[in-house]
Every structure is written in C-alpha cells, then in structure tokens.
Design a protein around this motif. Structure first.
Motif, PDB file in Angstrom:
ATOM      1  N   PRO A 106       0.646  -1.401  -0.002  1.00 42.17           N
ATOM      2  CA  PRO A 106      -0.145   0.127  -0.001  1.00 42.17           C
ATOM      3  C   PRO A 106       0.840   1.434   0.003  1.00 42.17           C
ATOM      4  CG  PRO A 106      -0.108  -1.382   1.997  1.00 42.17           C
ATOM      5  CD  PRO A 106       0.452  -2.101   1.025  1.00 42.17           C
ATOM      6  N   ALA A 107       1.854   1.301   0.655  1.00 38.08           N
ATOM      7  CA  ALA A 107       2.633   2.498   0.490  1.00 38.08           C
ATOM      8  C   ALA A 107       3.518   2.854  -0.752  1.00 38.08           C
ATOM      9  CB  ALA A 107       3.906   2.252   1.477  1.00 38.08           C
ATOM     10  N   ASN A 108       3.751   2.127  -1.582  1.00 40.25           N
ATOM     11  CA  ASN A 108       4.221   2.259  -2.903  1.00 40.25           C
ATOM     12  C   ASN A 108       3.145   2.520  -3.576  1.00 40.25           C
ATOM     13  OD1 ASN A 108       7.042   1.965  -2.717  1.00 40.25           O
ATOM     14  ND2 ASN A 108       6.922  -0.195  -2.465  1.00 40.25           N
ATOM     15  N   TYR A 109       1.759   1.868  -3.527  1.00 44.17           N
ATOM     16  CA  TYR A 109       0.669   1.965  -4.342  1.00 44.17           C
ATOM     17  C   TYR A 109       0.278   3.523  -4.093  1.00 44.17           C
ATOM     18  CZ  TYR A 109      -4.054   1.566  -6.203  1.00 44.17           C
ATOM     19  OH  TYR A 109      -5.364   1.785  -6.812  1.00 44.17           O
ATOM     20  N   ALA A 110       0.175   3.989  -2.820  1.00 45.01           N
ATOM     21  CA  ALA A 110      -0.188   5.286  -2.760  1.00 45.01           C
ATOM     22  C   ALA A 110       1.076   6.271  -3.260  1.00 45.01           C
ATOM     23  CB  ALA A 110      -0.121   5.752  -1.076  1.00 45.01           C
ATOM     24  N   LYS A 111       2.203   6.040  -3.275  1.00 45.37           N
ATOM     25  CA  LYS A 111       3.297   7.062  -3.887  1.00 45.37           C
ATOM     26  C   LYS A 111       3.001   7.130  -5.377  1.00 45.37           C
ATOM     27  CE  LYS A 111       6.796   6.352  -0.320  1.00 45.37           C
ATOM     28  NZ  LYS A 111       8.034   5.653  -0.117  1.00 45.37           N
ATOM     29  N   LEU A 112       2.819   5.695  -5.852  1.00 44.52           N
ATOM     30  CA  LEU A 112       2.490   5.615  -7.282  1.00 44.52           C
ATOM     31  C   LEU A 112       1.061   6.596  -8.089  1.00 44.52           C
ATOM     32  CD1 LEU A 112       3.832   4.663 -10.128  1.00 44.52           C
ATOM     33  CD2 LEU A 112       2.498   2.807 -10.084  1.00 44.52           C
ATOM     34  N   ALA A 113       0.120   6.154  -7.162  1.00 39.72           N
ATOM     35  CA  ALA A 113      -1.026   6.897  -7.237  1.00 39.72           C
ATOM     36  C   ALA A 113      -1.097   8.499  -7.389  1.00 39.72           C
ATOM     37  CB  ALA A 113      -2.225   6.349  -6.500  1.00 39.72           C
ATOM     38  N   THR A 114      -0.150   9.058  -6.325  1.00 42.71           N
ATOM     39  CA  THR A 114       0.067  10.285  -6.187  1.00 42.71           C
ATOM     40  C   THR A 114       1.075  11.052  -7.111  1.00 42.71           C
ATOM     41  OG1 THR A 114       1.258  10.177  -4.041  1.00 42.71           O
ATOM     42  CG2 THR A 114      -1.338  10.641  -3.977  1.00 42.71           C
ATOM     43  N   ASN A 115       2.014  10.279  -7.932  1.00 41.24           N
ATOM     44  CA  ASN A 115       3.046  10.760  -8.771  1.00 41.24           C
ATOM     45  C   ASN A 115       4.357  11.094  -7.730  1.00 41.24           C
ATOM     46  OD1 ASN A 115       3.974  10.805 -11.576  1.00 41.24           O
ATOM     47  ND2 ASN A 115       3.771  13.225 -11.182  1.00 41.24           N
ATOM     48  N   GLU A 116       4.321  10.579  -6.782  1.00 43.69           N
ATOM     49  CA  GLU A 116       5.464  10.727  -5.895  1.00 43.69           C
ATOM     50  C   GLU A 116       6.612   9.758  -6.392  1.00 43.69           C
ATOM     51  OE1 GLU A 116       5.204  10.928  -1.623  1.00 43.69           O
ATOM     52  OE2 GLU A 116       3.120  11.294  -1.642  1.00 43.69           O
ATOM     53  N   ILE A 117       6.261   8.845  -7.044  1.00 42.00           N
ATOM     54  CA  ILE A 117       7.420   7.859  -7.503  1.00 42.00           C
ATOM     55  C   ILE A 117       7.291   7.698  -9.038  1.00 42.00           C
ATOM     56  CG2 ILE A 117       8.176   6.534  -5.432  1.00 42.00           C
ATOM     57  CD1 ILE A 117       6.506   4.157  -6.557  1.00 42.00           C
ATOM     58  N   GLY A 118       8.110   7.535  -9.996  1.00 42.50           N
ATOM     59  CA  GLY A 118       7.645   7.506 -11.279  1.00 42.50           C
ATOM     60  C   GLY A 118       7.363   6.004 -11.613  1.00 42.50           C
ATOM     61  N   TRP A 119       7.041   5.911 -12.873  1.00 43.49           N
ATOM     62  CA  TRP A 119       6.486   4.632 -13.547  1.00 43.49           C
ATOM     63  C   TRP A 119       7.984   3.784 -14.095  1.00 43.49           C
ATOM     64  CZ3 TRP A 119       1.597   2.547 -14.147  1.00 43.49           C
ATOM     65  CH2 TRP A 119       0.487   3.303 -13.514  1.00 43.49           C
ATOM     66  N   THR A 120       8.899   4.075 -13.933  1.00 42.51           N
ATOM     67  CA  THR A 120      10.234   3.670 -14.217  1.00 42.51           C
ATOM     68  C   THR A 120      10.706   2.876 -13.013  1.00 42.51           C
ATOM     69  OG1 THR A 120      11.598   5.600 -13.910  1.00 42.51           O
ATOM     70  CG2 THR A 120      10.874   4.816 -16.272  1.00 42.51           C
ATOM     71  N   ASP A 121      10.033   2.994 -11.840  1.00 41.17           N
ATOM     72  CA  ASP A 121      10.382   2.486 -10.488  1.00 41.17           C
ATOM     73  C   ASP A 121      10.453   1.029 -10.676  1.00 41.17           C
ATOM     74  OD1 ASP A 121      10.533   3.484  -7.634  1.00 41.17           O
ATOM     75  OD2 ASP A 121       9.515   1.449  -7.561  1.00 41.17           O
ATOM     76  N   ASP A 148      -8.443   6.298 -11.342  1.00 44.09           N
ATOM     77  CA  ASP A 148      -9.040   7.239 -11.127  1.00 44.09           C
ATOM     78  C   ASP A 148      -8.594   8.445 -10.533  1.00 44.09           C
ATOM     79  OD1 ASP A 148     -11.185   6.052 -12.398  1.00 44.09           O
ATOM     80  OD2 ASP A 148     -12.254   5.309 -10.677  1.00 44.09           O
ATOM     81  N   GLN A 149      -7.706   8.287  -9.884  1.00 44.74           N
ATOM     82  CA  GLN A 149      -6.940   9.686  -9.097  1.00 44.74           C
ATOM     83  C   GLN A 149      -5.946  10.302  -9.884  1.00 44.74           C
ATOM     84  OE1 GLN A 149      -5.358   8.325  -5.117  1.00 44.74           O
ATOM     85  NE2 GLN A 149      -6.072   6.311  -5.556  1.00 44.74           N
ATOM     86  N   ALA A 150      -5.631   9.966 -11.308  1.00 42.10           N
ATOM     87  CA  ALA A 150      -4.644  10.459 -12.020  1.00 42.10           C
ATOM     88  C   ALA A 150      -5.445  11.298 -12.759  1.00 42.10           C
ATOM     89  CB  ALA A 150      -4.288   9.367 -13.018  1.00 42.10           C
ATOM     90  N   PRO A 151      -4.752  12.279 -13.415  1.00 43.92           N
ATOM     91  CA  PRO A 151      -5.341  13.126 -14.602  1.00 43.92           C
ATOM     92  C   PRO A 151      -5.990  12.321 -15.685  1.00 43.92           C
ATOM     93  CG  PRO A 151      -3.115  14.026 -13.854  1.00 43.92           C
ATOM     94  CD  PRO A 151      -3.256  12.625 -13.395  1.00 43.92           C
ATOM     95  N   GLY A 152      -7.056  12.878 -16.181  1.00 42.82           N
ATOM     96  CA  GLY A 152      -7.937  11.927 -16.985  1.00 42.82           C
ATOM     97  C   GLY A 152      -6.921  11.791 -18.627  1.00 42.82           C
ATOM     98  N   ASP A 153      -6.234  12.676 -18.656  1.00 40.32           N
ATOM     99  CA  ASP A 153      -5.563  12.342 -19.880  1.00 40.32           C
ATOM    100  C   ASP A 153      -4.390  11.043 -19.859  1.00 40.32           C
ATOM    101  OD1 ASP A 153      -6.614  14.454 -21.256  1.00 40.32           O
ATOM    102  OD2 ASP A 153      -4.893  15.719 -21.146  1.00 40.32           O
ATOM    103  N   PHE A 154      -4.155  10.881 -18.558  1.00 41.57           N
ATOM    104  CA  PHE A 154      -3.148   9.618 -18.478  1.00 41.57           C
ATOM    105  C   PHE A 154      -3.983   8.310 -17.989  1.00 41.57           C
ATOM    106  CE2 PHE A 154      -0.713   6.792 -15.569  1.00 41.57           C
ATOM    107  CZ  PHE A 154       0.262   6.533 -16.392  1.00 41.57           C
ATOM    108  N   GLY A 155      -4.896   8.626 -16.937  1.00 41.73           N
ATOM    109  CA  GLY A 155      -5.639   7.409 -16.266  1.00 41.73           C
ATOM    110  C   GLY A 155      -7.052   7.187 -17.120  1.00 41.73           C
ATOM    111  N   GLY A 156      -7.625   8.019 -17.744  1.00 41.51           N
ATOM    112  CA  GLY A 156      -9.171   7.791 -18.135  1.00 41.51           C
ATOM    113  C   GLY A 156      -9.330   8.052 -19.663  1.00 41.51           C
ATOM    114  N   LYS A 157      -8.327   8.259 -20.460  1.00 40.40           N
ATOM    115  CA  LYS A 157      -8.724   8.557 -21.673  1.00 40.40           C
ATOM    116  C   LYS A 157      -8.655   7.621 -22.882  1.00 40.40           C
ATOM    117  CE  LYS A 157      -8.097  12.534 -24.763  1.00 40.40           C
ATOM    118  NZ  LYS A 157      -7.167  13.815 -25.033  1.00 40.40           N
ATOM    119  N   THR A 205      -5.737  21.424 -11.867  1.00 38.87           N
ATOM    120  CA  THR A 205      -6.871  20.468 -12.115  1.00 38.87           C
ATOM    121  C   THR A 205      -6.470  18.993 -11.406  1.00 38.87           C
ATOM    122  OG1 THR A 205      -6.000  19.693 -14.462  1.00 38.87           O
ATOM    123  CG2 THR A 205      -7.961  21.215 -14.332  1.00 38.87           C
ATOM    124  N   THR A 206      -5.597  18.879 -10.634  1.00 40.84           N
ATOM    125  CA  THR A 206      -5.054  17.702  -9.913  1.00 40.84           C
ATOM    126  C   THR A 206      -4.965  18.020  -8.687  1.00 40.84           C
ATOM    127  OG1 THR A 206      -3.308  15.736 -10.051  1.00 40.84           O
ATOM    128  CG2 THR A 206      -2.484  17.864 -10.543  1.00 40.84           C
TER     129      THR A 206
END
Length: 453
Positions: free
Chosen positions: A220-235, A400-409, A451-452
């Motif tokens: 859950p700790a890493n999940y929260a960080k990725l969801a809020t863009n605290e860590i990048g997707w290359t982690d 659903d927590q991400a900006p729409g252009d990334f997580g919901g388009k 908007t985020t």
C-alpha cells in the motif's frame, strides 16, 4: 503525500454546531420533519443510464416521498457524453448547473473542488457520514481536509469470478496466492478450458489488472506513492508488476486467445466467455458489477452458476489487495437550492437510501450500517461484506486518481500503453518508460491548469 484525515476535534466541533443550530436547520434533521421541501425542485446530474439510471431514480423517489421535493435527474450517458467532467463544464457554461452532481472519479472531485465549484458539506452531513462510513471513505471525499463528497455507490475491484463446474472438472479450488492462481490456470487449460478471458478492448480493465497486481506485490505505501505521482513509472516496483502482468499473455492457455483476442474482447464479452452458452474460459477478473452482467446479460443465477474469490496476494508475506472506486455526491456552489442539496446528500448517507438500490441489484454500498440482507443474493452479500470488512485497508482505483489524460482517456495514456503491452509483453522496461513519459506530461499539464490533487 499523506491522505487527509478528518480530525476527531473537527467532528466534535461539528457535533456542537449541530446541537446549536438544530432548530434552525432545514432538511432531514429539522424539527418540521416530513414533506418540508414540498413544492421545491432539486436537480441532480450523474452518469447512470439504462438499468442503473432507473434504479437511481427509485432512490430519488424515496427522497421525494420523505421530503416532498421533486427531483430531476440528468444523465450524461443518456445525453451521449462519456466525459462527466466535460458534461458538468458544459452545464456550467449554459447556466444549467445542477444542485448535486454524482461524481464518478476521485480525481474529478478534486478538480472540481480546486476550481471552486463545490460547496463544503455542513456538519450535519459530516456527522451522518461519520456514523455510517469508514474514515477512508470520508477521506476520499475530502480535499485539503475539507469534506466535499459523500460516497454513495462503491465498487469492489478485487474480485475474480469463476465457473464452479470448470473448477470441479479440473480439480482446482479457489487459490490463496497469485502463484496458486497461475498454477490453477495451467490445470484448467490441461482440462480443456483456458484460465482467463480478459477485456482488453475496453482498456480500463487492464488498468484494474495492473493495479491489483501492483498493490498485491508492492504494498500500500508504494501504491499510494505511485497513485500520487511521488514515484515514477520507471520505478523497479512498476517494472516488476508489469513483468508479472505480462506473463499472463505469453501463453494462450492462460488467457483465451492471448493478448490479440483480449484486445478484441469487451467487458460483457469477457463475462460471456465464462458464463455464456459456449464457455471459452474458466475465470474473468473484474469488479462486483460482473454479477449484474451474469444475471442481466446472460440470465444466469449468480448463487447457482457463479462464484468469486478475492484477488490473491503476490509474493510471500503480502496482503490481498482491496481496490475500490465509487460515485460521490457533491453540492455545486452555483446550484440554486443549497439547503435542499445538503438534505439530499444527508439522505444519501443514510442506510435507507442505500437499501433502496441494494434491493434492485447491481449496487454496492460502503455504508457500514446497511443490512446485508438488503442485497438480492448471497454472492453479492459476500462481496459487500468483504468491502466493508476491509475498512481502512481499501485503496482507491489508481487510474481514477490520475489526471484524465493519463488514467481515463481512450486511445491515450495508460489505457493505450497497456493495450500495446498485452499485444507484446516482451519489453516491460520500454512500456514503463512510455508510461512514465505520459504520466509526467499529464501531471504537469494538470498542475499548470490546477486540475489535479
């Protein structure tokens, strides 16, 4: 970034305020009681259409019966608009803003709050929420510690649905770990039925697959960080989860038809591949709403013909994930009848309002005081209990927590890149780089426009 929490002292202050103002306050807690809003009209906007829209209108009828207020419901989908945020923006521009909006994404709720479009919910609604909901749901409805959204409808997105007959034929039982699930998939394939049907055409189920694997593997700790863009997707945790996800599509026996077939399969078709007249797979992963598709589209009795198990943990000493989404009721600041809006949201916080839709099926409530017997079948009761029992362990849908252009388009961002990945899962590092680039741009753009969250 820590999620906002509603302080005990704040609730105590709310209680005091409620006591002082009880005689002056209108609505469900007022002294005048029933039919107080007779002759007034409330406008509500949401996404629900078809059977969902009809069931929600029954909830609105319950509010009318209690208060005398007429309620007009505007469905974005019934008006051909899939983007709810855009739907609300258009209503604002035309001067037809609703009193209440049922917001389907936490990121959109945050966006509306930051734009100043929402009215904070008053103490009496906050207290009703505190009585009936786990703190995590109040937190998801809050922005910068201000309570704006009451989560009325929820989804449990950590359920794997299966055909009990296929399991019996292959001599497998519901798995306790992800490794056991993959091993059971091999046994099912050898018994003549591929393990999974995957709805890759819709794209969003792929984000749910990834999120469950990531939460179950990275924690859950890493999940929260990725969801809020605290860590990048290359982690490294992301790459590891992509490798785990990609293994499903390297063998056509695990996913019916492999990645290419998945990309031709939408959600209803994926459920039909397991529960239709000619089964093509033994399992389908998605949320509790699969039960409604089984009984509605395929006319099967859920308790007799279907069952589910919780998405299993990935790795040793890991916890099973519990991912949810939901629709939150918010009061629009420029709405014409704020007091009526607040009374309606207070009504939605009650077990009675949840019970009306629960009896119709196709619904799950995070309300801890809703009697589980309100649900129409034992399977749904089990799913609902699993969600409520998870309490503070519930994590909100990451996309659903991400900006729409990334997580919901559709055709962009995470949706498109995960579709490309299941077609060819050979290079998870490259996919991670593309995801990181798309997320960085989306968060930067959202930050520039406020908007985020």
């Amino acid at each position: 970034m820590k999620r906002p929490r509603i302080a005990v002292s704040r609730l105590a202050a709310a209680a005091a305020a409620l006591t002082i103002t009880a005689t002056a306050c209108s609505g469900l807690n007022s002294a005048s009681g029933e039919q107080e809003f007779s002759g007034q009209t409330l406008t509500v906007a949401g996404t629900w259409a078809d059977a969902e829209g009809q069931n929600f209108r029954k909830v609105l009828d319950g509010f009318t019966k209690k208060t005398g207020a007429k309620v007009k419901f505007a469905s974005s989908r019934e008006q051909g608009q899939d983007d709810f945020a855009l739907f609300i923006r258009d209503l604002l521009k035309s001067g037809k803003v609703p009193d209440v909006a049922m917001v389907p994404q936490v990121g959109v709720l945050q966006q509306f709050a930051q734009k100043g479009w929402l009215e904070p919910l008053p103490p009496r609604v906050e207290l009703e929420a505190a009585r009936n909901f786990a703190l995590v749901w109040q937190n998801y409805g809050s922005v910068r510690r201000i309570f704006y959204g009451l989560y009325y409808k929820a989804s449990h997105k950590s359920t794997v649905w299966y055909d009990p007959k296929a399991f019996e034929k292959a001599d497998v039982v519901p798995p306790k770990t992800y490794a056991e699930m993959i091993d059971s998939g091999g046994k099912l394939a050898r018994a003549g039925t591929p393990a999974f049907s995957v709805a890759g055409k819709d794209a969003w189920p792929l984000t749910d697959w990834f999120e469950n694997i990531y939460l179950a593997q990275a924690g859950p700790a890493n999940y929260a960080k990725l969801a809020t863009n605290e860590i990048g997707w290359t982690d490294p945790t992301v790459i590891k989860a992509l490798k785990t996800f990609g293994k499903l599509f390297k063998d056509n026996k695990l996913v019916a038809g492999g990645g290419n077939e998945a990309l031709r399969t939408d959600l209803n078709e994926s459920v039909g591949a397991v529960y239709g007249k000619k089964p093509k797979a033994a399992m389908v992963y998605e949320g509790d709403f699969v039960a409604g598709i089984i009984s509605g589209a395929f006319k099967r009795k859920v308790d007799d013909d279907a069952d589910f198990f919780s998405f299993p943990p990935v790795g040793k000493d890991k916890q099973a994930p519990v991912i949810s989404g939901g629709d939150a009721a918010v009061a629009m600041k420029s709405g014409k009848n704020k007091d009526l809006a607040m009374s309606f949201i207070e009504y939605l916080a009650s077990p009675k309002a949840a019970e009306i839709w629960a009896k119709q099926g196709g619904f799950l409530s995070p309300n801890i005081n809703l009697n589980l017997n309100a649900y129409p079948d034992e399977t749904t009761r089990k799913v609902a209990k699993s969600l409520v029992d998870a309490g503070e362990a519930v994590q909100f849908d990451m996309s659903d927590q991400a900006p729409g252009d990334f997580g919901g388009k559709p055709g962009a961002g995470e949706w498109q890149l995960l579709q490309e990945f299941i077609r060819d899962p050979s290079d998870p590092e490259k996919t991670a780089q593309k995801l990181d680039q798309a997320a960085s741009k989306a968060y930067l753009d959202a930050s520039a426009t406020g908007t985020t969250g």
